[in-house]
Motif scaffolding. Structure first.
Motif, PDB file in Angstrom:
ATOM      1  N   PHE A  57      45.227  34.234  31.044  1.00 39.09           N
ATOM      2  CA  PHE A  57      45.706  34.856  32.284  1.00 39.09           C
ATOM      3  C   PHE A  57      46.918  35.741  31.987  1.00 39.09           C
ATOM      4  N   ALA A  58      47.839  35.189  31.212  1.00 37.53           N
ATOM      5  CA  ALA A  58      49.063  35.928  30.887  1.00 37.53           C
ATOM      6  C   ALA A  58      48.759  37.142  30.019  1.00 37.53           C
ATOM      7  N   MET A  59      47.775  37.017  29.122  1.00 36.76           N
ATOM      8  CA  MET A  59      47.393  38.157  28.284  1.00 36.76           C
ATOM      9  C   MET A  59      46.895  39.310  29.160  1.00 36.76           C
ATOM     10  N   GLY A  60      46.106  38.965  30.175  1.00 38.83           N
ATOM     11  CA  GLY A  60      45.634  39.993  31.096  1.00 38.83           C
ATOM     12  C   GLY A  60      46.777  40.639  31.859  1.00 38.83           C
ATOM     13  N   SER A  61      47.724  39.826  32.285  1.00 36.34           N
ATOM     14  CA  SER A  61      48.877  40.346  33.024  1.00 36.34           C
ATOM     15  C   SER A  61      49.719  41.282  32.169  1.00 36.34           C
ATOM     16  N   LEU A 271      40.791  39.391  33.336  1.00 38.14           N
ATOM     17  CA  LEU A 271      40.751  40.317  34.470  1.00 38.14           C
ATOM     18  C   LEU A 271      41.389  39.716  35.716  1.00 38.14           C
ATOM     19  N   ILE A 272      41.249  38.403  35.903  1.00 37.93           N
ATOM     20  CA  ILE A 272      41.939  37.756  37.024  1.00 37.93           C
ATOM     21  C   ILE A 272      43.451  37.921  36.864  1.00 37.93           C
ATOM     22  N   GLY A 273      43.948  37.647  35.652  1.00 38.76           N
ATOM     23  CA  GLY A 273      45.377  37.821  35.395  1.00 38.76           C
ATOM     24  C   GLY A 273      45.814  39.262  35.589  1.00 38.76           C
ATOM     25  N   TYR A 274      44.985  40.198  35.139  1.00 40.99           N
ATOM     26  CA  TYR A 274      45.289  41.628  35.269  1.00 40.99           C
ATOM     27  C   TYR A 274      45.385  42.034  36.739  1.00 40.99           C
ATOM     28  N   ALA A 279      48.419  43.377  41.664  1.00 44.50           N
ATOM     29  CA  ALA A 279      48.499  43.344  43.124  1.00 44.50           C
ATOM     30  C   ALA A 279      49.772  42.695  43.640  1.00 44.50           C
ATOM     31  N   THR A 280      50.273  41.689  42.921  1.00 44.85           N
ATOM     32  CA  THR A 280      51.401  40.901  43.442  1.00 44.85           C
ATOM     33  C   THR A 280      52.690  41.075  42.666  1.00 44.85           C
ATOM     34  N   GLY A 281      52.582  41.566  41.431  1.00 39.95           N
ATOM     35  CA  GLY A 281      53.771  41.660  40.591  1.00 39.95           C
ATOM     36  C   GLY A 281      54.123  40.352  39.926  1.00 39.95           C
ATOM     37  N   THR A 282      53.335  39.299  40.185  1.00 40.86           N
ATOM     38  CA  THR A 282      53.552  37.992  39.566  1.00 40.86           C
ATOM     39  C   THR A 282      52.649  37.847  38.349  1.00 40.86           C
ATOM     40  N   ALA A 283      53.242  37.500  37.222  1.00 40.80           N
ATOM     41  CA  ALA A 283      52.471  37.455  35.980  1.00 40.80           C
ATOM     42  C   ALA A 283      51.611  36.208  35.861  1.00 40.80           C
ATOM     43  N   PHE A 289      47.854  31.241  42.954  1.00 40.81           N
ATOM     44  CA  PHE A 289      46.817  30.427  43.577  1.00 40.81           C
ATOM     45  C   PHE A 289      47.385  29.114  44.109  1.00 40.81           C
ATOM     46  N   ALA A 290      48.335  28.536  43.383  1.00 41.81           N
ATOM     47  CA  ALA A 290      48.924  27.269  43.813  1.00 41.81           C
ATOM     48  C   ALA A 290      49.684  27.418  45.123  1.00 41.81           C
TER      49      ALA A 290
END
Length: 456
Positions: A57-61, A271-274, A279-283, A289-290
């Motif tokens: 996830f972080a890699m995508g971000s 892609l989810i992380g990306y 969209a949110t600026g949160t990595a 989601f939490a």
């Protein structure tokens, strides 16, 4: 081959020609594998379920603003394809001879020298074992607190860890069924999470992720290495798994199995992380989601996915490597070694590793051990394909007083050369280390007479 060779212990004596009808639970050993339990489908599903890294996830971000959506997708696909090739290449010796990584490495590093690649693979595995167990326990605790009002992270961590230890003791019989069942839940969860991301953040996603120019240069290739690097440890000890795959699969088919089993989860998670980060600026999409308290199904799916992913990844990726190292160094039985590995995971103090102030130290730890991975991989490949010409004398690999005793200086020197190259070009460290390490090892083995024998 019989057990008559006095140099061999009963544990390590090759049993390649011994007829065994069924492999007993937890009966893994360092001896050449005689009974293989995974066909193509189960082997594919094992890699599918066992290679889920929350870090994806972080890699995508991390590539948001550098690559557009098409480039990010291609970077993930290329990374997975390279992983598939690397796994098939380095897993060939284990697949052909049924030997584990610690035995395979003896031909390049020597009986004593093999402790170096063993530690490089084992130490980070134990650290990640504890770290991921804490993350999984935290997810279960949140589910429990949300649904039942029971909030006790320590209880869930201890319970979660002993559950994983119990599963690990079963060996590859347990791993086979855990991964096969777990992969179905993981795929369905990721599909739902991807759908929820598009539905929830579709309006916030800017058109620039498709239209921005991005980069096809160094940043693009650095991105391929980001996704490749997540699995770079697996490239070293892939023989631990390929020896379990039934004979009859060509190397090209194995490459496809590896690449296509890793690609779906990596692509979805990347892609989810990306998209969430864009969209949110949160990595951290898990954090996003939490906090989706208005969508309980999404929250529960995400948390259970996290917990399930930790189990399937830990049991396959973070238990087997250090277990075989302990078996090699201390001559332990597989069940005993897995229990010790599970207990060592407690000693990593994962509750400290997840603290914000620990992030820099954890990143330094990852960068440090990653510099060893490419050189060792290159040395193993050059040794097997060029120096040994894909032919190993198995009896000598199990003879501690034979030609592979001690340490191979050529492998140590080549490892250092590769590490220097990796640290010099840190953004593409894995790629950069391959040629210097592999070429150095080849030249030393071919043109330095002292390297024709191993030294104590």
């Amino acid at each position: 081959m019989s057990n008559s060779n006095p140099a061999l212990t009963s544990e390590e004596a090759p049993i390649a020609n011994t007829a065994i009808a069924e492999k007993a639970i937890g009966a893994e050993s360092l001896a050449p594998q005689s009974t293989r339990i995974m066909g193509r489908t189960s082997y594919f599903l094992a890699w599918f379920g066992g290679c889920v890294s929350i870090g994806t996830f972080a890699m995508g971000s991390s590539v948001v603003g550098t690559l557009n959506l098409l480039q990010a997708t291609l970077a993930i696909a290329i990374g997975c394809f390279v992983i598939g090739i690397a796994l098939a290449i380095n897993g060939a010796a284990g697949y052909k001879y049924g030997i584990p990584f610690m035995v395979q490495a003896r031909s390049a590093f020597g009986f004593t020298g093999t402790r170096i690649p063993g530690l490089v693979r084992a130490v980070p595995a134990v650290v990640w074992y504890g770290f991921q167990s804490w993350i999984g326990a935290g997810a279960l605790n949140m589910v429990s607190a949300t649904l039942f009002g029971f909030d006790n992270l320590i209880f869930y961590f201890i319970t979660f860890q002993f559950l994983q230890i119990g599963l690990s003791v079963l060996g590859f019989q347990g791993i086979k069924w855990l991964e096969n069942i777990g992969s179905v839940f993981i795929l369905l969860s990721l599909m739902y999470m991807f759908y929820a991301t598009v539905q929830r953040y579709g309006d916030e996603l800017s058109a620039s992720i498709l239209t921005m120019e991005g980069s096809w240069g160094l940043p693009f290739w650095s991105a391929t290495m980001l996704f490749l690097g997540i699995y770079s440890t697996m490239m070293l000890n892939v023989s631990d798994y390929s020896r379990e795959h039934k004979k009859g699969t060509k190397q090209s088919v194995l490459t496809t199995i590896y690449a296509m089993s890793i690609l779906p989860c990596t692509l979805f998670m990347g892609l989810i992380g990306y998209m969430v980060s864009e969209a949110t600026g949160t990595a951290d999409p898990i954090q996003v989601f939490a906090n989706a308290v208005d969508n309980t199904p999404l929250l529960m799916t995400t948390l259970l996915f996290i917990a399930f992913a930790q189990v399937t990844t830990n049991v396959l990726n973070n238990v087997v490597p250090p277990t075989y190292v302990l078996m090699d160094v201390f001559k332990l039985k597989f069940p005993v070694a897995t229990v010790i590995v599970g207990l060592l995971a407690f000693a990593t103090f994962p509750w400290k590793l997840v603290q914000p102030e620990s992030a820099a130290g954890l990143q330094l730890f990852v960068q440090t051990y990653s510099a060893f991975l490419g050189p060792i991989f290159a040395i193993l490949v050059v040794d097997y394909y060029i120096i040994r010409r894909r032919t190993l004398d198995i009896s000598k690999l199990y003879d501690p007083s034979g030609p592979y005793q001690g340490v191979n200086k050529a492998a140590l020197i080549a490892t250092v050369v590769g590490i220097v190259a990796a640290l010099t070009f840190s953004s593409i460290s894995w790629y950069a280390s391959l040629i210097p390490a592999g070429l150095t090892y080849y030249l030393l083995m071919k043109h330095w007479p002292a390297c024709q024998r191993f030294t104590q």
